[in-house]
Write a protein that holds these residues in place. Structure first.
Motif, mmCIF file in Angstrom:
data_model
loop_
_atom_site.group_PDB
_atom_site.id
_atom_site.type_symbol
_atom_site.label_atom_id
_atom_site.label_comp_id
_atom_site.label_asym_id
_atom_site.label_seq_id
_atom_site.Cartn_x
_atom_site.Cartn_y
_atom_site.Cartn_z
ATOM 1 N N LEU A 89 0.943 3.894 -3.041
ATOM 2 C CA LEU A 89 0.588 5.285 -2.804
ATOM 3 C C LEU A 89 1.734 6.222 -3.164
ATOM 4 O O LEU A 89 1.515 7.325 -3.679
ATOM 5 N N THR A 132 1.591 6.696 -6.820
ATOM 6 C CA THR A 132 0.473 7.567 -7.178
ATOM 7 C C THR A 132 0.819 9.030 -6.948
ATOM 8 O O THR A 132 0.543 9.894 -7.787
ATOM 9 N N SER A 173 0.831 -1.206 0.000
ATOM 10 C CA SER A 173 0.000 0.000 0.000
ATOM 11 C C SER A 173 0.865 1.256 0.000
ATOM 12 O O SER A 173 0.626 2.193 -0.766
ATOM 13 N N ASP A 180 -7.435 1.226 -1.228
ATOM 14 C CA ASP A 180 -7.496 2.611 -1.686
ATOM 15 C C ASP A 180 -6.380 2.972 -2.661
ATOM 16 O O ASP A 180 -6.264 4.132 -3.063
ATOM 17 N N THR A 181 -5.549 2.001 -3.049
ATOM 18 C CA THR A 181 -4.495 2.301 -4.013
ATOM 19 C C THR A 181 -5.097 2.420 -5.409
ATOM 20 O O THR A 181 -6.104 1.777 -5.733
#
Length: 302
Positions: A78, A81, A74, A276-277
């Protein structure tokens, strides 16, 4: 000041655990092998822990690594991102994305749609039993997995994409192929072709048999659907199957067993720390849209 984990240490640790090799990890990260070794050695010394088991020539993750592997992936996802957004590449998804599936007839259309939508993402997909997929998911080897089960596994998050009846795959010329359904007493003396113990479909079948106070089913076990299909076509036996697996087969018919317990749910699951990635969010969005379109055509989801 308390010790802190660096992003480079996490990158090195994740790559070695996934590749099973310091050399391969170094090549992937574009650094020297001693650099990778030193990053992980320093991390383990900082926290007095053992994250990789170096037994002989084999490198495997320890239980402590497994417990944090989802959080590591994660953090790394992130970080990627954030980097893309800061460089104004907001819609570009790159890197590796690992997918596992247990029923290719359900998974492949969704995977194909995702690959077409995100061509810059390196997608790897492999088929396996539901139990092996869950183990790989928890060990950080997979990002998402399509699994067959009765309920969403605990400690994971995901979405249900469809339901499928469980029954028998029967040769088209067999008299049983003309039946609309079978009862449990019809099944008792039939030559069965069973799935492997880790199969979600087999677990549901076995659980239903136990609920009906029936003896455990016996028969030849197979590891891949194509093998079972070939055995059915050769009239060796009748395979425990999902209705979706028999669709499109001209010489095999699906015959359900008359038991409401013999319904399998199919989920796409991931570790909660990864939900939530960006790649997983996009994959879930693709799957949800695909399922919504299929829902408008009931025959496909029968």
């Amino acid at each position: 000041m308390p010790a802190k984990v660096s992003l480079k240490q996490l990158q090195a640790l994740e790559s070695v655990a996934r590749n099973g090799s310091f050399t391969h990890a170094a090549r992937e990260l574009g650094v020297s092998q001693p650099t990778v070794s030193n990053l992980i050695y320093t991390l383990e010394r900082q926290f007095d822990c053992r994250l990789l088991d170096r037994s002989g020539n084999t490198i495997t993750p320890t239980e402590q690594f497994t417990q944090i592997s989802g959080h590591i992936k994660s953090v790394l996802s992130l970080s990627e991102t954030i980097t893309r957004q800061l460089t104004s590449e907001r819609d570009l998804i790159t890197g590796r994305f690992e997918i596992g599936y247990s029923v290719h007839q359900i998974a492949i259309p969704i995977i194909a749609e995702f690959v077409r939508a995100y061509p810059d993402l390196q997608v790897n997909a492999c088929g396996d039993s539901a139990q092996d997929l869950l183990d790989d998911l928890r060990n950080g080897q997979l990002d998402v997995a399509f699994i067959t089960a009765q309920d969403l596994p605990i400690h994971l998050t995901g979405v249900e994409i469809c339901k499928t009846r469980i029954g028998l795959a029967v040769p088209a010329g067999d008299p049983l192929a003309q039946k609309t359904a079978l009862n449990w007493h019809d099944v008792a003396n039939l030559p069965l072709i069973l799935r492997m113990p880790g199969s979600g479909t087999q677990k549901i079948f076995d659980a239903a048999a136990r609920r009906r106070d029936l003896p455990p089913p016996r028969g030849l076990r197979f590891g891949a659907w194509c093998s079972a299909l070939a055995l059915v076509q050769q009239k060796v036996g009748l395979a425990i199957s999902l209705e979706r697996e028999c669709q499109g087969e001209t010489d095999v018919r699906f015959v359900p067993i008359n038991d409401p317990l013999l319904t399998a749910k199919h989920f796409i699951v991931c570790q909660q720390a990864l939900r939530d990635t960006a790649p997983i969010q996009r994959f879930m969005e693709t799957a949800t849209a695909h399922v919504a379109r299929d829902a408008e055509q009931p025959a496909k989801l029968a």
